[in-house]
Design a protein around this motif. Structure first.
Motif, mmCIF file in Angstrom:
data_model
loop_
_atom_site.group_PDB
_atom_site.id
_atom_site.type_symbol
_atom_site.label_atom_id
_atom_site.label_comp_id
_atom_site.label_asym_id
_atom_site.label_seq_id
_atom_site.Cartn_x
_atom_site.Cartn_y
_atom_site.Cartn_z
ATOM 1 N N LEU A 1 -2.096 9.716 -5.185
ATOM 2 C CA LEU A 1 -0.663 9.835 -4.930
ATOM 3 C C LEU A 1 0.068 8.664 -5.564
ATOM 4 O O LEU A 1 -0.507 7.606 -5.824
ATOM 5 C CB LEU A 1 -0.369 9.849 -3.424
ATOM 6 C CG LEU A 1 -0.882 11.030 -2.598
ATOM 7 C CD1 LEU A 1 -0.446 10.882 -1.146
ATOM 8 C CD2 LEU A 1 -0.392 12.361 -3.159
ATOM 9 N N ASN A 2 1.354 8.899 -5.777
ATOM 10 C CA ASN A 2 2.236 7.855 -6.269
ATOM 11 C C ASN A 2 3.364 7.656 -5.278
ATOM 12 O O ASN A 2 3.737 8.571 -4.534
ATOM 13 C CB ASN A 2 2.814 8.231 -7.640
ATOM 14 C CG ASN A 2 1.737 8.338 -8.699
ATOM 15 O OD1 ASN A 2 0.895 7.453 -8.829
ATOM 16 N ND2 ASN A 2 1.769 9.437 -9.461
ATOM 17 N N GLU A 3 3.901 6.463 -5.284
ATOM 18 C CA GLU A 3 5.019 6.197 -4.397
ATOM 19 C C GLU A 3 6.175 7.139 -4.731
ATOM 20 O O GLU A 3 6.534 7.309 -5.897
ATOM 21 C CB GLU A 3 5.470 4.737 -4.534
ATOM 22 C CG GLU A 3 6.578 4.352 -3.575
ATOM 23 C CD GLU A 3 6.948 2.890 -3.656
ATOM 24 O OE1 GLU A 3 7.906 2.482 -2.972
ATOM 25 O OE2 GLU A 3 6.275 2.150 -4.413
ATOM 26 N N GLY A 4 6.719 7.747 -3.711
ATOM 27 C CA GLY A 4 7.813 8.694 -3.902
ATOM 28 C C GLY A 4 7.376 10.141 -3.838
ATOM 29 O O GLY A 4 8.224 11.028 -3.700
ATOM 30 N N ASP A 5 6.068 10.444 -3.962
ATOM 31 C CA ASP A 5 5.596 11.815 -3.796
ATOM 32 C C ASP A 5 5.929 12.304 -2.403
ATOM 33 O O ASP A 5 5.938 11.527 -1.437
ATOM 34 C CB ASP A 5 4.083 11.900 -4.031
ATOM 35 C CG ASP A 5 3.704 11.717 -5.489
ATOM 36 O OD1 ASP A 5 4.607 11.854 -6.338
ATOM 37 O OD2 ASP A 5 2.523 11.436 -5.768
ATOM 38 N N LYS A 6 6.171 13.634 -2.309
ATOM 39 C CA LYS A 6 6.496 14.226 -1.022
ATOM 40 C C LYS A 6 5.270 14.953 -0.482
ATOM 41 O O LYS A 6 4.659 15.767 -1.181
ATOM 42 C CB LYS A 6 7.667 15.203 -1.154
ATOM 43 C CG LYS A 6 8.965 14.511 -1.529
ATOM 44 C CD LYS A 6 10.119 15.495 -1.587
ATOM 45 C CE LYS A 6 11.433 14.791 -1.916
ATOM 46 N NZ LYS A 6 12.567 15.727 -1.960
ATOM 47 N N VAL A 7 4.932 14.647 0.746
ATOM 48 C CA VAL A 7 3.782 15.269 1.378
ATOM 49 C C VAL A 7 4.260 16.171 2.502
ATOM 50 O O VAL A 7 5.342 15.986 3.068
ATOM 51 C CB VAL A 7 2.795 14.212 1.928
ATOM 52 C CG1 VAL A 7 2.288 13.325 0.819
ATOM 53 C CG2 VAL A 7 3.455 13.385 3.016
ATOM 54 N N ALA B 1 0.828 -1.203 0.000
ATOM 55 C CA ALA B 1 0.000 0.000 0.000
ATOM 56 C C ALA B 1 0.862 1.253 0.000
ATOM 57 O O ALA B 1 1.935 1.301 0.612
ATOM 58 C CB ALA B 1 -0.916 0.003 1.211
ATOM 59 N N VAL B 2 0.387 2.280 -0.691
ATOM 60 C CA VAL B 2 0.956 3.616 -0.566
ATOM 61 C C VAL B 2 0.360 4.228 0.691
ATOM 62 O O VAL B 2 -0.858 4.249 0.867
ATOM 63 C CB VAL B 2 0.633 4.482 -1.800
ATOM 64 C CG1 VAL B 2 1.096 5.916 -1.594
ATOM 65 C CG2 VAL B 2 1.280 3.883 -3.054
ATOM 66 N N ARG B 3 1.191 4.738 1.577
ATOM 67 C CA ARG B 3 0.704 5.245 2.845
ATOM 68 C C ARG B 3 1.359 6.570 3.173
ATOM 69 O O ARG B 3 2.471 6.873 2.724
ATOM 70 C CB ARG B 3 1.000 4.251 3.968
ATOM 71 C CG ARG B 3 2.478 4.028 4.200
ATOM 72 C CD ARG B 3 2.746 3.058 5.315
ATOM 73 N NE ARG B 3 4.183 2.917 5.579
ATOM 74 C CZ ARG B 3 4.689 2.193 6.561
ATOM 75 N NH1 ARG B 3 3.889 1.525 7.371
ATOM 76 N NH2 ARG B 3 6.012 2.125 6.737
ATOM 77 N N VAL B 4 0.643 7.350 3.961
ATOM 78 C CA VAL B 4 1.170 8.623 4.453
ATOM 79 C C VAL B 4 0.854 8.712 5.929
ATOM 80 O O VAL B 4 -0.074 8.049 6.424
ATOM 81 C CB VAL B 4 0.535 9.823 3.706
ATOM 82 C CG1 VAL B 4 0.874 9.783 2.228
ATOM 83 C CG2 VAL B 4 -0.980 9.852 3.911
#
Length: 317
Positions: free
Chosen positions: A277-283, A231-234
């Protein structure tokens, strides 16, 4: 002289002998008839006795059989009394208390049994004590230490998300570095209300044991109620919901750009992002306006976890 008997003396002797023989014959006939009558009476008596015995013997046999059955019942009762002089445990385990001495009277089974947490398989823990002494009315208390069950209350909002066989990580206040996996065994269908707080007791089975574990230790459980793989997670702090729209602030070319996202599993620390979002995006996190945190596609992200605290119980008692 008689012409048929020229010798008178000899003739008289022969006639006397004939008369004597006739008399003996007559006496023999009478004696024989008497013996015949006696034998006939004996036959009749024997027949009568046979008839009586034929009627009496079945009753005597039934009576003897009843006596045998009664004796066998007495033997069985005596053997049962002998057997009951030996206490046999229903399961293997460790004796944790003996609450009587030989010769004392004991109450019938079932009296004074330990109160169970509603819907669970283990005793309800006390708020002031972690011991299982509530079952002291039993002559002997045995614990099966080959397995342990942890029983703890959960708030109603958390209990509503629990299901049988959900995995959990259990920790123990007395053993700081010990974590044991387990799973949900039962969830109480009835609430326990204390000081207007509604809780539901939940039983957890520990998947393994540890020699340092003891009955009554305080246990804490973190339950996995949902899971997402790859999963992509933040971080949860990066997610904002306003007017039904969920956004995450991205750091793009030095600019903070609010971006709408679709969330999935929400855990204690991270939130799954299904779309946007995509993996590697900066939040951007609220506490760090000038730096970014990359999202992660970590394998086996587990979310939706929450915990509770309770008491460790032996697997049997």
């Amino acid at each position: 002289m008689n012409a048929d008997c020229p010798n008178g003396l000899q003739c008289s002797q022969e006639q006397a002998q004939l008369a004597n023989d006739k008399s003996k014959q007559n006496m023999d006939a009478i004696s024989g008839q008497s013996r015949t009558n006696s034998a006939s009476q004996q036959i009749t008596s024997a027949r009568d006795n046979l008839a009586v015995q034929t009627q009496v013997k079945p009753n005597a046999l039934a009576s003897a059989q009843a006596q045998v059955s009664s004796a066998q019942a007495q033997v069985a009762a005596a053997q049962l009394a002998v057997n009951e002089t030996t206490l046999t445990a229903p399961t293997s385990g460790v004796v944790i208390s003996i609450n009587g001495v030989p010769g004392e009277s004991v109450a019938g089974g079932g009296s004074g049994a330990t109160a169970q947490a509603p819907g669970s398989l283990a005793p309800q823990p006390s708020s002031s004590s972690a011991s299982g002494s509530a079952a002291s009315s039993g002559f002997m208390v045995i614990d099966d230490t080959s397995t342990f069950v942890a029983v703890m209350p959960f708030a109603e909002t958390d209990a509503a998300r629990l299901l049988a066989n959900q995995t959990a990580a259990l920790t123990f206040d007395a053993i700081p570095n010990l974590t044991i996996s387990g799973h949900v065994l039962t969830i109480s269908p009835a609430a326990t209300v204390v000081s207007n707080v509604v809780d539901y007791y939940v039983s957890f089975v520990l998947n393994r044991t540890d020699p340092r574990l003891r009955e009554g230790m305080t246990a804490n459980a973190a339950v996995t109620v949902a899971q997402a793989d790859n999963a992509v997670r933040v971080p949860n702090a990066a997610v904002h919901t306003t007017g039904g729209t969920t956004t995450v602030t991205l750091l793009t070319n030095g600019q903070q750009v609010p971006t709408e996202v679709v969330t999935g599993v929400v855990g204690d620390t991270y939130t799954e992002i299904k779309a946007g979002l995509n993996e590697g995006d900066k939040v951007v996190l609220p506490s760090l306006r000038t730096t970014g945190t990359p999202t992660s596609g970590g394998n086996g992200f587990r979310g939706g976890g929450f915990g509770g605290g309770g008491i460790v119980r032996g697997g049997g008692g």
